[in-house]
Write an enzyme that holds these catalytic residues in place. Structure first.
Site, PDB file in Angstrom:
ATOM      1  N   ARG A 193      53.520  23.884  -6.211  1.00  0.00           N
ATOM      2  CA  ARG A 193      52.380  23.842  -7.118  1.00  0.00           C
ATOM      3  C   ARG A 193      52.122  22.390  -7.503  1.00  0.00           C
ATOM      4  O   ARG A 193      53.025  21.550  -7.507  1.00  0.00           O
ATOM      5  CB  ARG A 193      52.649  24.650  -8.378  1.00  0.00           C
ATOM      6  CG  ARG A 193      53.015  26.114  -8.139  1.00  0.00           C
ATOM      7  CD  ARG A 193      53.356  26.791  -9.454  1.00  0.00           C
ATOM      8  NE  ARG A 193      53.663  28.214  -9.295  1.00  0.00           N
ATOM      9  CZ  ARG A 193      54.885  28.699  -9.108  1.00  0.00           C
ATOM     10  NH1 ARG A 193      55.923  27.877  -9.079  1.00  0.00           N
ATOM     11  NH2 ARG A 193      55.079  29.997  -8.970  1.00  0.00           N
ATOM     12  N   LYS A 232      57.376  27.498 -12.869  1.00  0.00           N
ATOM     13  CA  LYS A 232      56.903  28.230 -14.040  1.00  0.00           C
ATOM     14  C   LYS A 232      58.099  28.754 -14.832  1.00  0.00           C
ATOM     15  O   LYS A 232      59.116  29.154 -14.263  1.00  0.00           O
ATOM     16  CB  LYS A 232      56.001  29.390 -13.617  1.00  0.00           C
ATOM     17  CG  LYS A 232      54.628  28.939 -13.104  1.00  0.00           C
ATOM     18  CD  LYS A 232      53.724  30.125 -12.864  1.00  0.00           C
ATOM     19  CE  LYS A 232      52.313  29.688 -12.482  1.00  0.00           C
ATOM     20  NZ  LYS A 232      51.404  30.840 -12.265  1.00  0.00           N
ATOM     21  N   HIS A 234      46.051  23.889  -4.284  1.00  0.00           N
ATOM     22  CA  HIS A 234      46.404  25.305  -4.157  1.00  0.00           C
ATOM     23  C   HIS A 234      46.013  25.842  -2.779  1.00  0.00           C
ATOM     24  O   HIS A 234      46.667  26.760  -2.263  1.00  0.00           O
ATOM     25  CB  HIS A 234      45.742  26.131  -5.260  1.00  0.00           C
ATOM     26  CG  HIS A 234      46.549  27.321  -5.650  1.00  0.00           C
ATOM     27  ND1 HIS A 234      47.782  27.221  -6.265  1.00  0.00           N
ATOM     28  CD2 HIS A 234      46.336  28.649  -5.480  1.00  0.00           C
ATOM     29  CE1 HIS A 234      48.274  28.424  -6.480  1.00  0.00           C
ATOM     30  NE2 HIS A 234      47.421  29.312  -6.005  1.00  0.00           N
ATOM     31  N   ARG A 246      48.842  25.031  -0.663  1.00  0.00           N
ATOM     32  CA  ARG A 246      49.927  25.988  -0.932  1.00  0.00           C
ATOM     33  C   ARG A 246      49.701  27.287  -0.154  1.00  0.00           C
ATOM     34  O   ARG A 246      50.641  27.836   0.435  1.00  0.00           O
ATOM     35  CB  ARG A 246      49.984  26.243  -2.432  1.00  0.00           C
ATOM     36  CG  ARG A 246      51.066  27.213  -2.911  1.00  0.00           C
ATOM     37  CD  ARG A 246      51.147  27.118  -4.444  1.00  0.00           C
ATOM     38  NE  ARG A 246      51.772  28.270  -5.074  1.00  0.00           N
ATOM     39  CZ  ARG A 246      53.084  28.423  -5.255  1.00  0.00           C
ATOM     40  NH1 ARG A 246      53.911  27.489  -4.799  1.00  0.00           N
ATOM     41  NH2 ARG A 246      53.567  29.481  -5.864  1.00  0.00           N
ATOM     42  N   HIS A 276      57.829  32.385  -6.567  1.00  0.00           N
ATOM     43  CA  HIS A 276      57.247  33.539  -7.258  1.00  0.00           C
ATOM     44  C   HIS A 276      58.352  34.315  -7.970  1.00  0.00           C
ATOM     45  O   HIS A 276      59.407  34.577  -7.393  1.00  0.00           O
ATOM     46  CB  HIS A 276      56.540  34.466  -6.275  1.00  0.00           C
ATOM     47  CG  HIS A 276      55.245  33.915  -5.763  1.00  0.00           C
ATOM     48  ND1 HIS A 276      54.619  34.394  -4.625  1.00  0.00           N
ATOM     49  CD2 HIS A 276      54.445  32.936  -6.243  1.00  0.00           C
ATOM     50  CE1 HIS A 276      53.497  33.725  -4.422  1.00  0.00           C
ATOM     51  NE2 HIS A 276      53.366  32.843  -5.395  1.00  0.00           N
ATOM     52  N   TYR A 322      49.426  37.970   0.472  1.00  0.00           N
ATOM     53  CA  TYR A 322      49.378  37.514   1.860  1.00  0.00           C
ATOM     54  C   TYR A 322      49.489  38.686   2.834  1.00  0.00           C
ATOM     55  O   TYR A 322      49.002  38.614   3.961  1.00  0.00           O
ATOM     56  CB  TYR A 322      50.488  36.493   2.120  1.00  0.00           C
ATOM     57  CG  TYR A 322      50.337  35.266   1.249  1.00  0.00           C
ATOM     58  CD1 TYR A 322      49.352  34.329   1.521  1.00  0.00           C
ATOM     59  CD2 TYR A 322      51.154  35.073   0.153  1.00  0.00           C
ATOM     60  CE1 TYR A 322      49.180  33.213   0.713  1.00  0.00           C
ATOM     61  CE2 TYR A 322      50.998  33.961  -0.666  1.00  0.00           C
ATOM     62  CZ  TYR A 322      50.007  33.038  -0.384  1.00  0.00           C
ATOM     63  OH  TYR A 322      49.837  31.947  -1.198  1.00  0.00           O
TER      64      TYR A 322
END
Length: 286
Positions: free
Chosen positions: A145, A169, A234, A237, A260, A269
């Site tokens: 990210r 995150k 992004h 990414r 994630h 995806y």
């Protein structure tokens, strides 16, 4: 904007933001929540306990014609989180938010660079500065990210193992990997960095690149490469993830590489049409 807020709302807002900060939420999240809630309580200037469902619904409805559904959805999520906090802390007897108000958004497929677009961009990147070449190579081979990339320090990099520790995150630390080409570029780039700055990627003044700065660099690369659609971190990414998928990587591995917290996030995806996956594989693998 804050001068229109009631003192009560302002105090509860600061309490909520502190709660988010202590919970490890990112600076980006804090900025978004603060901006949305300041707008709401400036335009609905009542104490928190006096805000009704009608206030919330009419406020969201007033922006539906001038804002994208994704924006309204974000605002809805911010208000939902805020009023749940208020309910838990006893500021309101119950939340005024109704779940049925949530906009139903179509799930867009990830936008990535196809083989032709990657070739176009690669040609352009090879004319760029050493920093920009290293930055692009890092994005497309690590899947990081933009906030993660901006936070990387020189000491986080292990060129021999081609890994770097990044803070994702929720302030979770994870190792990510990058390509041999990226390692070669970084090995040439790092010695050019100023001693006084810890950051890996710096601007022309020798200071840490910001998210805005990175977006501008990548956007200009796309424009100069002649891409028909805008290019941003992004999208790189997504390119990383779809390339792995085309090469046969399973979703659990891709999820881990992307950082994630849930495999459900990565399942977007899997929604790419099978015919498209086959085409991608043939493009990348021959």
């Amino acid at each position: 904007m804050t001068e229109k807020m009631s003192p009560d709302s302002s105090a509860v807002l600061q309490e909520f933001l502190l709660h988010l900060q202590l919970g490890g939420r990112s600076d980006n999240t804090l900025e978004t929540y603060e901006r949305v809630l300041q707008r709401f309580f400036s335009e609905i200037p009542f104490p928190v306990a006096e805000v009704t469902s009608d206030h919330v619904l009419s406020w969201l409805a007033s922006y539906r014609s001038s804002r994208k559904d994704t924006t309204i959805s974000t605002w809805f999520n911010v208000l939902t989180s805020f009023f749940h906090f208020c309910e838990d802390e006893g500021h309101v007897p119950h939340t005024p938010i109704k779940k049925r108000w949530r906009p139903r958004l179509p799930q867009p497929l990830p936008r990535y660079l196809d083989k032709t677009e990657q070739a176009q961009t690669k040609l352009q990147v090879e004319t760029e500065s050493l920093r920009n070449q290293a930055l692009y190579a890092f994005f497309v081979s690590s899947g990081c990210r933009v906030s993660e990339v901006c936070a990387i320090n020189k000491t986080d990099i292990d060129l021999a193992e081609r890994t770097v520790q990044v803070q994702g995150k929720g302030q979770k630390i994870r190792p990510v990997h990058f390509s041999e080409r990226c390692a070669i570029l970084l090995a040439s780039y790092i010695p050019t960095l100023p001693d006084h700055e810890d950051a890996l990627f710096v601007n022309q003044h020798g200071r840490r690149l910001t998210r805005v700065g990175v977006h501008q660099i990548i956007s200009h690369m796309g424009s100069d490469a002649g891409l028909s659609a805008s290019l941003g971190p992004h999208r790189l990414r997504h390119t990383f993830a779809t390339t792995l998928l085309a090469k046969g990587a399973d979703l659990s591995f891709i999820s881990e590489e992307l950082g994630h917290s849930s495999l459900d996030t990565t399942r977007i995806y899997a929604r790419l049409p099978k015919e498209e996956i086959v085409t991608m594989y043939r493009k990348y693998m021959g």
